[in-house]
Design an enzyme around this catalytic site. Sequence first.
Site, PDB file in Angstrom:
ATOM      1  N   LYS A 134      18.484  30.728  18.787  1.00 40.72           N
ATOM      2  CA  LYS A 134      19.744  30.413  19.384  1.00 40.72           C
ATOM      3  C   LYS A 134      20.884  29.977  18.251  1.00 40.72           C
ATOM      4  O   LYS A 134      21.988  30.223  18.320  1.00 40.72           O
ATOM      5  CB  LYS A 134      19.469  28.885  20.202  1.00 40.72           C
ATOM      6  CG  LYS A 134      18.986  28.967  21.259  1.00 40.72           C
ATOM      7  CD  LYS A 134      19.719  29.994  22.300  1.00 40.72           C
ATOM      8  CE  LYS A 134      19.214  30.117  23.689  1.00 40.72           C
ATOM      9  NZ  LYS A 134      20.074  30.665  24.470  1.00 40.72           N
ATOM     10  N   TYR A 172      12.367  29.088  18.609  1.00 38.83           N
ATOM     11  CA  TYR A 172      13.591  28.988  19.491  1.00 38.83           C
ATOM     12  C   TYR A 172      14.916  28.729  18.865  1.00 38.83           C
ATOM     13  O   TYR A 172      15.893  29.238  19.004  1.00 38.83           O
ATOM     14  CB  TYR A 172      13.124  28.048  20.591  1.00 38.83           C
ATOM     15  CG  TYR A 172      14.173  27.884  21.589  1.00 38.83           C
ATOM     16  CD1 TYR A 172      14.425  28.620  22.591  1.00 38.83           C
ATOM     17  CD2 TYR A 172      14.778  26.632  21.694  1.00 38.83           C
ATOM     18  CE1 TYR A 172      15.705  28.441  23.525  1.00 38.83           C
ATOM     19  CE2 TYR A 172      15.969  26.276  22.596  1.00 38.83           C
ATOM     20  CZ  TYR A 172      16.342  27.280  23.602  1.00 38.83           C
ATOM     21  OH  TYR A 172      17.143  27.192  24.592  1.00 38.83           O
ATOM     22  N   THR A 208      16.309  22.533  33.900  1.00 38.59           N
ATOM     23  CA  THR A 208      15.999  24.030  34.268  1.00 38.59           C
ATOM     24  C   THR A 208      14.795  24.386  34.270  1.00 38.59           C
ATOM     25  O   THR A 208      13.694  23.675  33.833  1.00 38.59           O
ATOM     26  CB  THR A 208      17.219  24.914  33.410  1.00 38.59           C
ATOM     27  OG1 THR A 208      16.538  24.903  32.216  1.00 38.59           O
ATOM     28  CG2 THR A 208      18.470  24.019  33.476  1.00 38.59           C
TER      29      THR A 208
END
Length: 310
Positions: A179, A175, A212
């Site tokens: 990014k 991840y 989220t």
Amino acid sequence: MPRSHDLTIPDLTGRRALVTGASDGVGLVIATRLAAAGAQVLMPVRNPRKGAAAAETIRARHPAARLELHDLDLSSLASVAALGEKLRADGEPIHVLVNNAGVMTPPERQTTADGFELQLGTNHLGHVALTAHLLPLLRAGRARVTSQASVAARRGSVHWDDLNGERGYDGMRAYRQSKIAVGLFALELARRSRAAGWGITSTLSHPGVAPTSLLAARPEVGRAQDTREIRLIRWLSAHGLAGTPESAALPALLAATSPDARDGAFFGPGGPGGAAGAPAELRPWRPLRSAQDAARLWEVSLRMTGVAFG
């Protein structure tokens, strides 16, 4: 932490904005705020049911909202190409592109339809391909392209000898890499646009920390239940120590709409550790500062996706 911070979005009447990941979370807030400012908002989504529900949510708050739902699976280069072909055939300029969608830390290594590690393929390569396919429309609209990074990109690196995590998968390491790649791409897009005269402004943002669906239960990525991290983030948010989806959307909105945003500028929450706070311009983090890495990643990404710019 006070939650009173906000920003004024300029009038976007007559402008077209495309937001990926607009069916929930930060992306839904971004789409809602752009629609409220008068933009025609294109919402390409993987799940049509969630997309329709998101559009209903926006229209409930802003009945005059101008929305378009489109099919898009960023983990499939064929799906990305199909959307690009459709929108190019429509021929309407795009003035704002927010590359926001993403997936985070599948417990086991997964691959996209094209064989890429899922996070690299979705978070980075899918957006590279989308931006390339939309380039004529972005140039016609002298667009602002805003790419959404993550606090995870504050450290880590691109694993040049194992981009797809085939030699040993670690979800967070993959991840972080995805990014960092998003950030390097955004800053390189700014350089390439200036050099080639494309007329595109490229900015970078990160949302800080907010509750989220990224770390929630996601059966489609092999996560049957909420992670401990998302439970902690929800607690921190409820106690003012982390952001909310509404506050987390502000850096991207500032990056995407402010007339004062410089080409290549980076925005995020200005509070301690970048977790929350009013949006502010930041110095790019160390993993994003190498122009040589950015140029190398650009070329590698174009080879992997088979797209071209220019």
